[in-house]
Design an enzyme around this catalytic site. Structure first.
Site, mmCIF file in Angstrom:
data_model
loop_
_atom_site.group_PDB
_atom_site.id
_atom_site.type_symbol
_atom_site.label_atom_id
_atom_site.label_comp_id
_atom_site.label_asym_id
_atom_site.label_seq_id
_atom_site.Cartn_x
_atom_site.Cartn_y
_atom_site.Cartn_z
ATOM 1 C CB THR A 138 -10.084 1.366 11.342
ATOM 2 O OG1 THR A 138 -8.854 1.899 10.828
ATOM 3 C CG2 THR A 138 -10.642 0.365 10.356
ATOM 4 C CG ASP A 189 -12.500 17.046 -5.374
ATOM 5 O OD1 ASP A 189 -13.406 17.831 -5.729
ATOM 6 O OD2 ASP A 189 -11.352 17.419 -5.064
ATOM 7 C CB ILE A 190 -16.722 17.573 -8.018
ATOM 8 C CG1 ILE A 190 -15.484 17.890 -8.853
ATOM 9 C CG2 ILE A 190 -17.004 18.678 -7.007
ATOM 10 C CD1 ILE A 190 -15.647 19.132 -9.713
ATOM 11 C CE LYS A 211 -1.848 1.872 3.750
ATOM 12 N NZ LYS A 211 -2.087 3.309 3.970
ATOM 13 C CG ASP A 249 -5.390 4.008 1.471
ATOM 14 O OD1 ASP A 249 -6.538 4.322 1.106
ATOM 15 O OD2 ASP A 249 -5.063 3.881 2.661
ATOM 16 N NE ARG A 288 0.859 2.546 13.297
ATOM 17 C CZ ARG A 288 -0.006 3.341 13.897
ATOM 18 N NH1 ARG A 288 0.411 4.237 14.764
ATOM 19 N NH2 ARG A 288 -1.297 3.243 13.652
ATOM 20 C CE LYS A 306 -8.219 5.956 4.139
ATOM 21 N NZ LYS A 306 -6.780 5.644 3.965
#
Length: 230
Positions: A119, A65-66, A33, A60, A209, A62
Protein backbone atom coordinates in the site's frame (compact mmCIF):
# COMPACT_ATOMS: atom_id res chain seq x y z
CA UNK A 1 -18.93 -13.91 3.98
CA UNK A 2 -18.26 -13.42 7.69
CA UNK A 3 -18.28 -9.97 9.21
CA UNK A 4 -14.94 -8.19 8.87
CA UNK A 5 -12.55 -8.20 11.81
CA UNK A 6 -9.96 -5.75 13.09
CA UNK A 7 -6.33 -6.83 13.31
CA UNK A 8 -4.29 -4.51 15.50
CA UNK A 9 -0.77 -4.17 14.10
CA UNK A 10 1.77 -4.35 16.91
CA UNK A 11 4.29 -2.16 15.13
CA UNK A 12 6.40 -1.51 18.22
CA UNK A 13 10.15 -1.99 18.81
CA UNK A 14 10.22 -4.59 21.59
CA UNK A 15 8.28 -6.93 23.88
CA UNK A 16 8.06 -4.38 26.68
CA UNK A 17 6.34 -1.86 24.40
CA UNK A 18 4.07 -4.60 23.07
CA UNK A 19 2.97 -5.62 26.55
CA UNK A 20 2.14 -2.02 27.41
CA UNK A 21 -0.01 -1.69 24.27
CA UNK A 22 -1.77 -5.00 24.88
CA UNK A 23 -2.87 -3.79 28.29
CA UNK A 24 -4.55 -0.79 26.62
CA UNK A 25 -6.51 -2.85 24.10
CA UNK A 26 -10.23 -3.62 24.50
CA UNK A 27 -11.24 -7.26 24.93
CA UNK A 28 -13.13 -7.35 21.63
CA UNK A 29 -9.85 -7.24 19.67
CA UNK A 30 -9.14 -10.89 18.87
CA UNK A 31 -6.47 -10.50 16.19
CA UNK A 32 -2.97 -9.04 16.42
CA UNK A 33 -0.33 -8.61 13.74
CA UNK A 34 3.31 -9.32 14.52
CA UNK A 35 5.55 -7.84 11.85
CA UNK A 36 9.21 -7.69 10.89
CA UNK A 37 10.40 -5.08 13.38
CA UNK A 38 9.35 -6.75 16.60
CA UNK A 39 9.87 -10.29 15.30
CA UNK A 40 13.47 -9.45 14.40
CA UNK A 41 13.95 -7.87 17.81
CA UNK A 42 12.43 -10.60 19.93
CA UNK A 43 12.09 -13.74 17.81
CA UNK A 44 9.27 -16.28 18.23
CA UNK A 45 9.12 -15.61 22.00
CA UNK A 46 7.20 -12.43 21.18
CA UNK A 47 4.20 -14.60 20.27
CA UNK A 48 3.83 -16.02 23.79
CA UNK A 49 1.94 -13.06 25.37
CA UNK A 50 -0.63 -13.32 22.59
CA UNK A 51 -1.03 -17.05 23.00
CA UNK A 52 -1.48 -16.64 26.78
CA UNK A 53 -4.32 -14.24 26.06
CA UNK A 54 -5.86 -16.69 23.53
CA UNK A 55 -5.50 -14.14 20.74
CA UNK A 56 -5.23 -14.94 17.05
CA UNK A 57 -1.84 -14.22 15.52
CA UNK A 58 -1.20 -12.73 12.08
CA UNK A 59 2.51 -13.21 11.40
CA UNK A 60 3.33 -10.67 8.73
CA UNK A 61 6.83 -11.50 7.46
CA UNK A 62 5.95 -11.31 3.75
CA UNK A 63 7.94 -14.40 2.83
CA UNK A 64 9.63 -14.17 -0.56
CA UNK A 65 12.38 -16.66 -1.32
CA UNK A 66 12.97 -19.89 -3.19
CA UNK A 67 10.09 -22.38 -2.81
CA UNK A 68 11.77 -24.79 -0.40
CA UNK A 69 12.87 -22.02 1.96
CA UNK A 70 9.40 -20.50 2.05
CA UNK A 71 7.77 -23.90 2.59
CA UNK A 72 10.07 -24.63 5.53
CA UNK A 73 9.42 -21.19 7.01
CA UNK A 74 5.67 -21.79 6.84
CA UNK A 75 6.04 -25.10 8.68
CA UNK A 76 8.24 -23.55 11.34
CA UNK A 77 5.88 -20.64 11.91
CA UNK A 78 2.86 -22.94 12.11
CA UNK A 79 4.59 -24.85 14.91
CA UNK A 80 4.59 -21.58 16.90
CA UNK A 81 0.80 -21.41 16.72
CA UNK A 82 0.25 -18.62 14.21
CA UNK A 83 -3.15 -18.41 12.51
CA UNK A 84 -2.43 -16.27 9.46
CA UNK A 85 0.75 -15.57 7.47
CA UNK A 86 1.86 -13.49 4.52
CA UNK A 87 3.84 -14.41 1.44
CA UNK A 88 4.65 -12.23 -1.58
CA UNK A 89 2.57 -13.06 -4.64
CA UNK A 90 5.43 -11.89 -6.85
CA UNK A 91 7.39 -14.91 -5.61
CA UNK A 92 5.69 -16.92 -8.35
CA UNK A 93 3.65 -20.06 -8.79
CA UNK A 94 6.18 -22.61 -7.52
CA UNK A 95 6.80 -20.65 -4.34
CA UNK A 96 3.10 -20.10 -3.70
CA UNK A 97 2.28 -23.76 -4.29
CA UNK A 98 5.06 -24.88 -1.96
CA UNK A 99 3.81 -22.53 0.76
CA UNK A 100 0.25 -23.81 0.39
CA UNK A 101 1.37 -27.46 0.48
CA UNK A 102 3.48 -26.83 3.57
CA UNK A 103 0.59 -25.14 5.37
CA UNK A 104 -1.81 -27.96 4.51
CA UNK A 105 0.53 -30.54 6.07
CA UNK A 106 0.70 -28.72 9.42
CA UNK A 107 -1.15 -30.05 12.45
CA UNK A 108 -2.88 -26.69 12.82
CA UNK A 109 -2.66 -25.21 9.31
CA UNK A 110 -2.29 -21.43 9.17
CA UNK A 111 -4.17 -19.50 6.53
CA UNK A 112 -1.96 -17.87 3.92
CA UNK A 113 -2.53 -14.52 2.27
CA UNK A 114 -0.33 -13.10 -0.46
CA UNK A 115 0.72 -9.48 -0.84
CA UNK A 116 -0.25 -8.23 -4.29
CA UNK A 117 1.03 -4.64 -4.10
CA UNK A 118 2.32 -2.83 -1.03
CA UNK A 119 0.00 0.00 0.00
CA UNK A 120 3.04 2.31 0.06
CA UNK A 121 3.33 1.96 -3.74
CA UNK A 122 1.52 4.11 -6.29
CA UNK A 123 1.07 3.89 -10.05
CA UNK A 124 4.15 6.10 -10.44
CA UNK A 125 6.17 3.55 -8.47
CA UNK A 126 5.02 0.87 -10.94
CA UNK A 127 6.73 2.85 -13.70
CA UNK A 128 10.00 2.74 -11.75
CA UNK A 129 9.59 -1.02 -11.33
CA UNK A 130 8.89 -1.62 -15.01
CA UNK A 131 5.33 -2.86 -14.40
CA UNK A 132 2.97 -1.85 -17.20
CA UNK A 133 -0.26 -3.01 -15.58
CA UNK A 134 -2.37 -0.69 -13.47
CA UNK A 135 -2.40 -1.32 -9.72
CA UNK A 136 -5.86 -2.87 -10.01
CA UNK A 137 -4.87 -5.10 -12.93
CA UNK A 138 -1.78 -6.25 -11.07
CA UNK A 139 -3.85 -7.12 -8.01
CA UNK A 140 -6.38 -9.19 -9.96
CA UNK A 141 -3.81 -11.05 -12.06
CA UNK A 142 -1.64 -11.87 -9.07
CA UNK A 143 -4.80 -12.80 -7.19
CA UNK A 144 -5.65 -15.26 -9.92
CA UNK A 145 -2.20 -16.82 -9.60
CA UNK A 146 -2.51 -17.01 -5.82
CA UNK A 147 -5.91 -18.68 -5.77
CA UNK A 148 -4.84 -21.19 -8.45
CA UNK A 149 -1.82 -22.01 -6.28
CA UNK A 150 -3.82 -22.83 -3.15
CA UNK A 151 -3.37 -19.56 -1.27
CA UNK A 152 -6.33 -18.51 0.92
CA UNK A 153 -6.47 -14.87 -0.08
CA UNK A 154 -4.64 -11.64 -0.64
CA UNK A 155 -3.36 -8.57 1.15
CA UNK A 156 -4.59 -5.59 -0.80
CA UNK A 157 -5.53 -1.96 -0.43
CA UNK A 158 -9.22 -1.17 -0.12
CA UNK A 159 -9.10 0.39 -3.58
CA UNK A 160 -8.36 -2.97 -5.22
CA UNK A 161 -10.52 -5.01 -2.85
CA UNK A 162 -13.74 -4.68 -4.84
CA UNK A 163 -12.19 -6.07 -8.00
CA UNK A 164 -10.67 -8.95 -6.03
CA UNK A 165 -13.91 -9.68 -4.22
CA UNK A 166 -15.81 -9.83 -7.51
CA UNK A 167 -13.19 -12.12 -9.05
CA UNK A 168 -12.70 -14.33 -5.96
CA UNK A 169 -15.87 -14.46 -3.86
CA UNK A 170 -14.46 -16.79 -1.19
CA UNK A 171 -11.01 -15.27 -0.74
CA UNK A 172 -9.73 -13.71 2.45
CA UNK A 173 -9.01 -10.05 1.80
CA UNK A 174 -6.71 -8.46 4.36
CA UNK A 175 -6.66 -4.69 3.99
CA UNK A 176 -3.99 -2.43 5.58
CA UNK A 177 -3.81 1.33 5.18
CA UNK A 178 -6.94 1.95 7.26
CA UNK A 179 -7.48 5.47 8.55
CA UNK A 180 -10.43 7.43 9.82
CA UNK A 181 -11.37 10.21 7.36
CA UNK A 182 -9.60 12.84 9.45
CA UNK A 183 -6.54 10.66 10.16
CA UNK A 184 -2.91 11.15 9.12
CA UNK A 185 -2.01 8.86 6.20
CA UNK A 186 1.66 8.55 7.24
CA UNK A 187 3.72 6.65 4.64
CA UNK A 188 0.70 4.98 3.05
CA UNK A 189 -0.46 6.14 -0.39
CA UNK A 190 -3.67 4.12 -0.86
CA UNK A 191 -5.65 4.49 2.36
CA UNK A 192 -9.33 4.11 3.19
CA UNK A 193 -11.80 4.38 6.04
CA UNK A 194 -12.96 1.21 7.84
CA UNK A 195 -16.47 1.46 6.41
CA UNK A 196 -15.20 1.89 2.85
CA UNK A 197 -12.90 -1.14 3.17
CA UNK A 198 -15.76 -3.31 4.43
CA UNK A 199 -18.02 -2.09 1.62
CA UNK A 200 -15.35 -3.12 -0.89
CA UNK A 201 -15.24 -6.68 0.47
CA UNK A 202 -12.49 -6.75 3.11
CA UNK A 203 -12.55 -9.61 5.61
CA UNK A 204 -9.82 -8.24 7.88
CA UNK A 205 -8.70 -4.65 8.48
CA UNK A 206 -5.12 -4.12 9.65
CA UNK A 207 -4.87 -1.03 11.81
CA UNK A 208 -1.70 0.12 13.55
CA UNK A 209 -0.78 3.71 14.29
CA UNK A 210 -4.34 5.11 14.39
CA UNK A 211 -4.97 2.83 17.38
CA UNK A 212 -1.51 2.39 18.93
CA UNK A 213 -0.63 6.08 18.88
CA UNK A 214 -4.06 7.34 19.92
CA UNK A 215 -4.40 9.14 23.24
CA UNK A 216 -6.98 6.49 24.17
CA UNK A 217 -6.25 3.32 22.14
CA UNK A 218 -9.35 1.53 23.39
CA UNK A 219 -11.58 4.42 22.31
CA UNK A 220 -9.82 4.59 18.94
CA UNK A 221 -10.39 0.86 18.35
CA UNK A 222 -14.04 1.25 19.30
CA UNK A 223 -14.42 4.16 16.87
CA UNK A 224 -12.94 2.01 14.10
CA UNK A 225 -15.36 -0.80 14.92
CA UNK A 226 -18.32 1.59 14.91
CA UNK A 227 -17.26 2.98 11.52
CA UNK A 228 -17.01 -0.57 10.14
CA UNK A 229 -20.53 -1.31 11.27
CA UNK A 230 -22.18 1.76 9.72
Amino acid sequence: MNKAEIIVALDVPNAEAMEAKLQEMPDFIEWYKVGLEIFCAEGPAVLEPLKRRNKKIFLDLKLHDIPRTVGNAVKTAAAHGVNLMTVHAIGGRAMLEEAAKAAAKCENPPKLVAVTTLTSLSQEDFVDLGISRTVSEQAVELGRLCMASGIDGMVTSAHEAKALREAFPDALLVVPGIRMPEGDVGDQKRVASPSFAVEQGATHLVIGRPILQAEDPSAAATAMLNDMNK
